[in-house]
Enzyme design. Sequence first.
Site, PDB file in Angstrom:
ATOM      1  N   HIS A   1       0.840  -1.203   0.000  1.00 51.34           N
ATOM      2  CA  HIS A   1       0.000   0.000   0.000  1.00 51.34           C
ATOM      3  C   HIS A   1       0.875   1.254   0.000  1.00 51.34           C
ATOM      4  CE1 HIS A   1      -3.213   2.804   1.263  1.00 51.34           C
ATOM      5  NE2 HIS A   1      -2.271   3.314   2.039  1.00 51.34           N
ATOM      6  N   GLU A   2       1.893   1.267   0.861  1.00 51.28           N
ATOM      7  CA  GLU A   2       2.791   2.435   0.922  1.00 51.28           C
ATOM      8  C   GLU A   2       3.523   2.619  -0.400  1.00 51.28           C
ATOM      9  OE1 GLU A   2       2.776   4.561   3.390  1.00 51.28           O
ATOM     10  OE2 GLU A   2       1.313   3.327   4.441  1.00 51.28           O
TER      11      GLU A   2
ATOM     12  N   HIS B   1       1.610   4.511  -3.057  1.00 50.12           N
ATOM     13  CA  HIS B   1       1.696   5.979  -3.031  1.00 50.12           C
ATOM     14  C   HIS B   1       2.861   6.460  -3.895  1.00 50.12           C
ATOM     15  CE1 HIS B   1      -1.483   6.696  -0.207  1.00 50.12           C
ATOM     16  NE2 HIS B   1      -0.930   5.956   0.732  1.00 50.12           N
TER      17      HIS B   1
ATOM     18  N   GLU C   1      -5.545   7.195  -1.252  1.00 51.93           N
ATOM     19  CA  GLU C   1      -5.570   5.970  -0.444  1.00 51.93           C
ATOM     20  C   GLU C   1      -6.227   4.822  -1.198  1.00 51.93           C
ATOM     21  OE1 GLU C   1      -3.977   5.532   2.387  1.00 51.93           O
ATOM     22  OE2 GLU C   1      -3.301   7.619   2.232  1.00 51.93           O
TER      23      GLU C   1
ATOM     24  N   ASP D   1      -4.423   1.350  -2.235  1.00 52.85           N
ATOM     25  CA  ASP D   1      -5.034   0.054  -1.912  1.00 52.85           C
ATOM     26  C   ASP D   1      -5.127  -0.821  -3.160  1.00 52.85           C
ATOM     27  OD1 ASP D   1      -5.332   0.565   0.767  1.00 52.85           O
ATOM     28  OD2 ASP D   1      -7.475   1.053   0.661  1.00 52.85           O
TER      29      ASP D   1
END
Length: 414
Positions: A281-282, A285, A359, A363
């Site tokens: 997930h990070e 970004h 976000e 995801d």
Amino acid sequence: MQFNLFTFIFLFAISTSVLSLLWLNFRQDKAINNSFNVVPEGFSKSIKLEDHQKAGSYTKAKLLLNHFEIIFSTVVLLIWTLGGAMDSLNSYWSQRILDPVFMGTVFVLSIMLIASLIDLPFSIYRTFVLEQKFGFNRMTIRTFVGDLFKEILLTLILILPLIYAILFLMNIESIGNYWWIYVWLIISGFSLIMMWIYPSYIAPIFNKFNLLENESLKNRITSLLTRTGFGSDGIYVMDGSKRSSHGNAYFTGIGKNKRIVFFDTLLKGMEDKEIEAILAHELGHFHHKHTQKRMVSSFIFSFASLALLGFLIKQTWFYNGLGVTEPSSHAALVLFALALPVFSFFITPFSNLASRKHEFQADAFAASHTDANDLISSLIKLYKENSSSLSPDKYYSAFHDSHPSAVLRIERLQ
């Protein structure tokens, strides 16, 4: 004091923002009460009613504290401005220091230190009463005091020279009306440098960072980085349990100076595959360049803000309207910093809307490179361990939440 039309505009903006914040808090409190005795649909098998109610009580306690903070901070703002406190402090230092740049630097630093002291009781209560009551606090008084002195020292070493440089540029007559462009370049450069040095030099002042020792997890992460085409300066574990039992993970730094950081509290509560999903997930970004986009947005906003300050600094009504009798560059800088959040209050939902979109994108990236079910189970554990609300009010969330609710994120992942 010579109050004017701008004074009434300022008071109207304050009243509107304060009433809006309190209204949003009451809506959130009502939403928590309405769902207090029922676990939201889809979470009944993974979260017990007892844990759900703890999250509700924790949220309500934070809201109650925030009620007082909103009112208190508003009173303090009015005392600084219309109450004449800032004007008095300005007169005090102007009688003792002749150099305008040095005097302005001391003036700004004084306000920062006084503001920190005013906020200190809330910080102490939040840490040693509220967080302690719900079992999250691990902070000792010694660590708390140590952090406070470290923050003051860093302010003197890093922020003080920046303030001096800004006021120096504001007071150079040869630059003329375009001083704010040079100030913007200084602030932007400082921000980039801080992002570069933070992982290796600033963060270790407050926490210990050790290289990840779990070989199986390290292999998973290395494989994920290879699949997604990312590199880092290392995979580190931070002693987050030194201050709190809340868990987290983040990817920090820019350029080649990037670090993957896991809180030790997070590693204790998650399976390796769930940690891999959180990291994915990070990485999402970074894949979507969210950090760069936020950075560009920040630079554009600061550019526009400083351009506005370049106009306001020459307007007598700006100073008089906010309770300052003697115009100066340092007074304009502080007044602008105090007034800007009041007038930009209603921009916040748009900023959070963009953040929540990011976000969802992160995801989706994680779900494409790891098992979506692993990310779902990790999110449920994070919300449970951090006692985050599963049923926030939609308007409160729009104004305050940079992340979508757990329900929405899991629905998308499913």
